[in-house]
Design an enzyme around this catalytic site. Structure first.
Site, PDB file in Angstrom:
ATOM      1  N   SER A 112      41.915 -10.083 -40.739  1.00 23.87           N
ATOM      2  CA  SER A 112      40.909 -10.872 -40.027  1.00 23.87           C
ATOM      3  C   SER A 112      40.110 -10.045 -39.032  1.00 23.87           C
ATOM      4  O   SER A 112      40.600  -9.058 -38.488  1.00 23.87           O
ATOM      5  CB  SER A 112      41.593 -11.994 -39.232  1.00 23.87           C
ATOM      6  OG  SER A 112      42.325 -12.841 -40.068  1.00 23.87           O
TER       7      SER A 112
ATOM      8  N   VAL B 141      35.599 -17.479 -33.698  1.00 26.84           N
ATOM      9  CA  VAL B 141      35.373 -17.502 -35.145  1.00 26.84           C
ATOM     10  C   VAL B 141      36.131 -16.340 -35.770  1.00 26.84           C
ATOM     11  O   VAL B 141      35.860 -15.179 -35.470  1.00 26.84           O
ATOM     12  CB  VAL B 141      33.861 -17.414 -35.475  1.00 26.84           C
ATOM     13  CG1 VAL B 141      33.650 -17.360 -36.974  1.00 26.84           C
ATOM     14  CG2 VAL B 141      33.116 -18.594 -34.859  1.00 26.84           C
ATOM     15  N   GLU B 142      37.074 -16.679 -36.617  1.00 29.85           N
ATOM     16  CA  GLU B 142      37.860 -15.691 -37.362  1.00 29.85           C
ATOM     17  C   GLU B 142      37.328 -15.671 -38.790  1.00 29.85           C
ATOM     18  O   GLU B 142      37.139 -16.737 -39.388  1.00 29.85           O
ATOM     19  CB  GLU B 142      39.329 -16.097 -37.338  1.00 29.85           C
ATOM     20  CG  GLU B 142      40.252 -15.218 -38.137  1.00 29.85           C
ATOM     21  CD  GLU B 142      41.693 -15.701 -38.107  1.00 29.85           C
ATOM     22  OE1 GLU B 142      42.544 -15.052 -38.740  1.00 29.85           O
ATOM     23  OE2 GLU B 142      41.980 -16.734 -37.463  1.00 29.85           O
ATOM     24  N   ILE B 143      37.084 -14.495 -39.323  1.00 32.45           N
ATOM     25  CA  ILE B 143      36.712 -14.341 -40.729  1.00 32.45           C
ATOM     26  C   ILE B 143      37.816 -13.541 -41.378  1.00 32.45           C
ATOM     27  O   ILE B 143      38.165 -12.442 -40.893  1.00 32.45           O
ATOM     28  CB  ILE B 143      35.343 -13.688 -40.886  1.00 32.45           C
ATOM     29  CG1 ILE B 143      34.276 -14.524 -40.189  1.00 32.45           C
ATOM     30  CG2 ILE B 143      35.009 -13.502 -42.381  1.00 32.45           C
ATOM     31  CD1 ILE B 143      32.893 -13.914 -40.184  1.00 32.45           C
TER      32      ILE B 143
END
Length: 131
Positions: free
Chosen positions: A113, A124-126
């Protein structure tokens, strides 16, 4: 009983900045729909088979959370792109990566992540699943 999340609601202090981040930076699609009580035109950001309905702080649609607040969400989105490519896209838009890539655990197993914040300061984690 529960099988999936269909949508979430994000309360924002600035609709234009919020839409620009999720549409222009993260690649979501903006749509309008009729909903709420009473039924009114609303905005949503779509991606995959999910969506984020938008509420403007102080002008939320009913029913709503007890304390709708910009910056109170911690979101994790999945990508199939390498995180290096995602990070490069974020840098093009001058989005600061706060952490990552780091190893985490998602709903289905190991993920890698990166973390950043949207204009309302939501985390906001991607993430991408690891083999």
């Amino acid at each position: 009983m529960i099988t999936a999340i269909d949508h979430i609601v994000l309360t924002t202090a600035d609709l234009a900045r919020c839409v620009a981040f999720y549409r222009d930076v993260l690649g979501m699609t903006l749509e309008t729909f009729i909903g709420g009580t009473p039924p009114l035109e609303r905005l949503a950001l779509k991606f995959g088979s999910q969506k984020i309905n938008l509420h403007l702080q102080g002008h939320e649609f009913e029913p709503k959370a007890l304390r709708p607040t910009p910056g109170a969400l911690d979101l994790c989105f999945l990508t199939e792109q390498p995180l290096e490519a995602v990070a490069a896209q974020l840098r093009v838009h001058r989005v600061v990566i706060e952490e990552g890539p780091v190893a985490r655990t998602g709903a289905r197993g190991r993920i890698s992540s990166i973390y950043e914040r949207d204009p309302d300061r939501n985390l906001v984690e991607i993430a991408v699943y690891q083999p």
